[in-house]
Every structure is written in C-alpha cells, then in structure tokens.
Design a protein around this motif. Structure first.
Motif, mmCIF file in Angstrom:
data_model
loop_
_atom_site.group_PDB
_atom_site.id
_atom_site.type_symbol
_atom_site.label_atom_id
_atom_site.label_comp_id
_atom_site.label_asym_id
_atom_site.label_seq_id
_atom_site.Cartn_x
_atom_site.Cartn_y
_atom_site.Cartn_z
ATOM 1 N N LEU A 1 0.828 -1.201 0.000
ATOM 2 C CA LEU A 1 0.000 0.000 0.000
ATOM 3 C C LEU A 1 0.863 1.252 0.000
ATOM 4 N N THR A 2 0.523 2.195 -0.848
ATOM 5 C CA THR A 2 1.224 3.479 -0.925
ATOM 6 C C THR A 2 0.377 4.565 -0.269
ATOM 7 N N TYR A 3 0.958 5.272 0.653
ATOM 8 C CA TYR A 3 0.257 6.320 1.392
ATOM 9 C C TYR A 3 0.274 7.622 0.606
ATOM 10 N N ILE A 4 -0.916 8.202 0.388
ATOM 11 C CA ILE A 4 -1.037 9.517 -0.227
ATOM 12 C C ILE A 4 -1.668 10.452 0.798
ATOM 13 N N PRO A 5 -0.978 11.501 1.206
ATOM 14 C CA PRO A 5 -1.498 12.375 2.270
ATOM 15 C C PRO A 5 -2.805 13.054 1.892
ATOM 16 N N GLY A 6 -3.713 13.094 2.851
ATOM 17 C CA GLY A 6 -4.923 13.875 2.671
ATOM 18 C C GLY A 6 -4.611 15.355 2.721
ATOM 19 N N VAL A 7 -5.586 16.182 2.368
ATOM 20 C CA VAL A 7 -5.359 17.618 2.235
ATOM 21 C C VAL A 7 -6.380 18.382 3.087
ATOM 22 N N ASP A 8 -5.896 19.384 3.790
ATOM 23 C CA ASP A 8 -6.767 20.298 4.526
ATOM 24 C C ASP A 8 -7.337 21.312 3.533
ATOM 25 N N GLY A 9 -8.638 21.222 3.307
ATOM 26 C CA GLY A 9 -9.245 22.101 2.303
ATOM 27 C C GLY A 9 -9.090 23.575 2.624
ATOM 28 N N ALA A 10 -9.068 23.900 3.912
ATOM 29 C CA ALA A 10 -8.926 25.304 4.302
ATOM 30 C C ALA A 10 -7.547 25.861 3.966
ATOM 31 N N ALA A 11 -6.575 24.967 3.749
ATOM 32 C CA ALA A 11 -5.210 25.417 3.468
ATOM 33 C C ALA A 11 -4.955 25.618 1.978
ATOM 34 N N ILE A 12 -5.907 25.240 1.129
ATOM 35 C CA ILE A 12 -5.724 25.412 -0.312
ATOM 36 C C ILE A 12 -5.923 26.899 -0.664
ATOM 37 N N VAL A 13 -4.962 27.456 -1.328
ATOM 38 C CA VAL A 13 -5.047 28.879 -1.672
ATOM 39 C C VAL A 13 -6.129 29.080 -2.731
ATOM 40 N N ASP A 14 -6.727 30.244 -2.755
ATOM 41 C CA ASP A 14 -7.845 30.518 -3.652
ATOM 42 C C ASP A 14 -7.492 30.298 -5.120
ATOM 43 N N LYS A 15 -6.278 30.677 -5.490
ATOM 44 C CA LYS A 15 -5.888 30.541 -6.898
ATOM 45 C C LYS A 15 -5.855 29.089 -7.363
ATOM 46 N N ALA A 16 -5.655 28.147 -6.417
ATOM 47 C CA ALA A 16 -5.546 26.728 -6.783
ATOM 48 C C ALA A 16 -6.883 26.001 -6.741
ATOM 49 N N LYS A 17 -7.922 26.695 -6.288
ATOM 50 C CA LYS A 17 -9.224 26.043 -6.174
ATOM 51 C C LYS A 17 -9.899 25.961 -7.538
ATOM 52 N N PRO A 18 -10.639 24.883 -7.812
ATOM 53 C CA PRO A 18 -11.284 24.734 -9.125
ATOM 54 C C PRO A 18 -12.449 25.706 -9.289
ATOM 55 N N LEU A 19 -12.846 25.936 -10.507
ATOM 56 C CA LEU A 19 -13.988 26.781 -10.802
ATOM 57 C C LEU A 19 -15.243 26.225 -10.111
ATOM 58 N N HIS A 20 -16.062 27.096 -9.570
ATOM 59 C CA HIS A 20 -17.296 26.733 -8.857
ATOM 60 C C HIS A 20 -17.018 26.009 -7.537
ATOM 61 N N HIS A 21 -15.853 26.223 -6.958
ATOM 62 C CA HIS A 21 -15.505 25.540 -5.720
ATOM 63 C C HIS A 21 -16.375 25.987 -4.555
ATOM 64 N N TYR A 22 -17.082 27.095 -4.698
ATOM 65 C CA TYR A 22 -17.891 27.599 -3.589
ATOM 66 C C TYR A 22 -19.035 26.665 -3.219
#
Length: 442
Positions: free
Chosen positions: A120-141
């Motif tokens: 098994l390969t571990y892929i880290p989960g992501v804190d959504g609050a830490a994603i910068v606005d520029k990296a968020k997908p369209l309609h992320h609201y």
C-alpha cells in the motif's frame, strides 16, 4: 267416481306430458349453463396459469440470461487472473488516502497490508482550508472545506497514476475493511471481467495479455457505500458465482434490495455477486481507475471546474456518459466503524456518538463474509508461555540436567522410604512406652 270423458283424459295427459317435457328441458338448460360456467371457469384458470408460467418463465429466462457465470479455465484466463494474488491484486498499484494527523488509521492500513500481503502506498490527505484561492477549481464555492480537501486528495491520487508507469491504480480510503480471502475474490472477479457480457468492445491483445480486469472502463467501483441501478438499462447486468460473497444476514439492507432487483434472490445470497454499469455509486471508499480514466477525471473535475463533492460529481459524469464505469455488488471493500468521532474526518458528532467510540476491539463492518480486521487479531494472537510449557515441560530445578534430576529424584524416593520407616518405628515405640507407663500406674 264418474269416469272422465275421453277428451278430458287426453287434455290431462297432454298437460302432464308438457309439464314433464318442460321439466326435462329446464333441467337440460340448467345443466348446460352449469357445465358452460364450469368449462369457462376452468378455461380461464388454465389460461391464467399458463400466463403466470409464461411470465415467470420469461422472468426466469431473463435472470438466466443475466447469469453469465464464466467458468473459463483456459491457461490464458487462469494465468492472467492469477495476478490477483500479487501484492497489488493485479492492479498497477494500491494507494490509500489519509489525513497526515490520522496516524492511527495509517497504522491500521499498514498492518492490514503486511498481514494480507498487500503493498500500500500512502497519499497524504489535504486540509481544504489550506488550499489557496488561486488553486481552487472553478465553482468551488459549492464545497465545504473538508469536501474541497477530499477532492484535492483524490486528484493527487489520479496524478500519482499519471506520473507512474501503471495502467491502473486501486484507490482506497484509510478506514476500509475487506475479506480475508481478498486475493481469491479478485481472482474470481478477473475471470469474470475478462469475459463480461456488458463490455462494448472486445478486449485488445494487450488486455488479454496484461490487464486482469480489462481496460474498457474509467472507474471500477469495488467499495461504494450505496448504489442505484440504471432503470433504463436493467438488462445490462452480469451475475457470477463467488464462494466468498457475504450471506444475506451479513449484507447491508440497501444492497439486498438492489441485488434482488438484479436477479440475486433466496439461496443466491452468499454465493453470487453482480457486475453492472456504474450509475449512482455513492462515496469513494474503494475504486480502481485506469490511466484514461484519470485523464478524463482530472479534465472534468479539476481543469473544467467542480460542481459538487468529488463522489457526487463523478456520479454526474457517469450518468452523463462522460466517463464509463463498472460496479461490483455487494462491494469488495466496506467501511470499518467504531461509532465515535474517529469514524469521520469530515462530519461532526451525531447524537448517538461519543468522542472516543468503541475502539477497534469492538469495531465492525458490513457486507463481508469474514472481516480482515477482526481476523488479523486471531492471526497475530500469541500465548508464548503456554507454548513454551508445551515444548519444555516445567522442571523442579531447571539448573540440573535430566540425569541429575533422575538421580535426585531417586535419592528423594529413598529418603522418603527411610522417613516412613522411622515414623513407623517411632509410632511403635510410643505405643510401647504408653503401655509400660500404664502398667506402672503412671
């Protein structure tokens, strides 16, 4: 009595004859009506029975048509299916997603992998609050922060596939459970997928040689939380035998109704699974993805934007026909639950939950015949000192050799005999002294 005139007698006989004739006629008419009613009723019943038999036969034939149970034991099929016994279950790799702070779940996944022979390969989960606005997908609201983080982690898994040399990747969440016979289960699935009746195109030479589950799909759901059939294409279903399928009692009620609608009924439970075109598979607990599927999903659920939580957006793409998928029911992976705050990283506590929960010792899962998480406790169980005692029986003096112990035991036996003789002599001597004292008047 005065005799009646001849004409009067004739008229009386005539009336009697007519009355008798009328009675006979009425009797015949009544009997004919009864017989007609009886015959008509019998005919209607017979036609009804025939209709029921025809309908039932049609349903049975329809179910039988779905029971495309592959028993191909050709060397090429067996050889390809045997890849399910490797450390990635025949996929290019197996990855699991876990928030960095959930080291408890990572411990559990690595333990499961080690015990049951999975890499098994571990892929880290992501804190959504830490994603910068520029990296968020369209309609992320449309998404809450935890849902946005979940989307990002799955996209990272798809990128991991594209950056590798794999053709397929099995993606799991960090709270899954599975059957102890997981390798055999995927072996059976591979044989069915190699010959499944609902794929549109025949397998390519490359697929026949190197793809145990084919490559004609984008996503292969093996760990959905719930599902619904495409009612317009209920004919597209492939039923197959699996000796490790869960019993009706072990299957979650939602899947029971779905399986019955697909033709799995009665004694079929505990013996059969279904492969269907994916239509409404909720949650991303366990799914495989092809390289082409990863490209399509990144295009439609990142590059072009997102309109819902990742699992719901994938459902929309499936129903729109933008991507193609298969779903296995009952699923091969299930959620492990401890009924507490540990059960979710995205939701708050429910009314019946506690902060701590029941813990893994009292955890549970559904829709599995034999839980891997429960069984590993037995598999790793050890009673060292009991085992030592069976191999090396306890000795009075472990510093002695067996010969010294035997010599010591013999000396002890002689000492016990000598002690017994002395005790008997002393008892006899006391008796003699008592008798002498009695004679002297003492």
């Amino acid at each position: 009595m005065k005799p009646l005139p001849m004409s009067e007698k004739f008229r009386r006989y005539r009336r009697m004859e007519e009355a008798a004739t009328g009675a006979v006629a009425r009797l015949k008419l009544t009997w004919s009506r009864r017989r007609l009613v009886a015959v008509f009723s019998a005919t209607v019943i017979a036609l009804g029975l025939i209709l029921i038999i025809v309908i039932a036969g049609g349903i049975r034939r329809q179910d039988d048509d779905r029971r495309t149970i592959v028993s191909d034991a050709s060397p090429s099929t067996v050889r390809l299916a045997s890849r399910a016994h490797n450390e990635t279950l025949g996929f290019g790799g197996i990855a699991y997603l876990s928030m960095p702070y959930r080291t408890d779940r990572q411990d559990a996944m690595e333990l499961l992998g080690s015990v049951y022979g999975l890499n098994l390969t571990y892929i880290p989960g992501v804190d959504g609050a830490a994603i910068v606005d520029k990296a968020k997908p369209l309609h992320h609201y449309w998404l809450r922060a935890p849902e946005l983080g979940c989307w990002r982690a799955h996209v990272d898994a798809w990128r991991y596939l594209l950056e590798s040399d794999f053709e397929t990747l099995l993606v799991l969440e960090d709270d899954v459970d599975f059957d102890v016979h997981i390798h055999d289960i995927f072996d059976v699935l591979s044989r069915q997928m190699q010959h499944n009746r609902i794929r549109i195109t025949p397998p390519t030479p490359y697929e026949k040689k190197a793809a145990p589950y084919g490559l004609d799909w984008d996503v292969l759901y093996v760990g959905q939380c719930s599902d619904a059939n495409n009612d317009n294409r209920i004919d597209l279903v492939h039923l197959y035998n699996d000796p490790h399928a869960p019993s009706r009692e072990d299957t979650w009620f939602h899947f029971i109704g779905q399986m019955e609608s697909l033709g799995i009924r009665g004694s079929d439970f505990g013996k059969m699974r279904a492969i269907t075109p994916s239509w409404n598979p909720v949650c991303t607990m366990g799914y495989a993805i092809t390289r082409k599927g990863a490209e399509r999903l990144i295009l439609d659920i990142s590059y072009r934007g997102i309109t819902a939580p990742v699992d719901i957006d994938i459902i929309r793409k499936l129903q729109q026909g933008i991507i193609r998928g298969y779903t296995i029911t009952p699923p091969l992976f299930s959620a492990w639950r401890v009924d507490g705050a540990k059960d979710s990283d995205n939701q708050g506590l429910e009314n019946n939950q506690t902060e701590v929960g029941a813990g893994n010792r009292n955890g549970y899962s559904t829709s599995l015949k034999t839980s891997a998480r429960k069984q590993l406790v037995t598999m790793l169980d050890l009673h060292n000192w009991d085992d030592v005692a069976r191999v090396f029986p306890e000795r009075p003096n472990p510093t002695m050799t067996p010969d010294q112990e035997a010599e010591d035991k013999e000396e002890q036996r002689k000492a016990d005999i000598e002690k017994t003789v002395i005790n008997r002599a002393w008892a006899s001597r006391r008796l003699e002294m008592a008798q002498t004292m009695e004679q002297w008047g003492g």
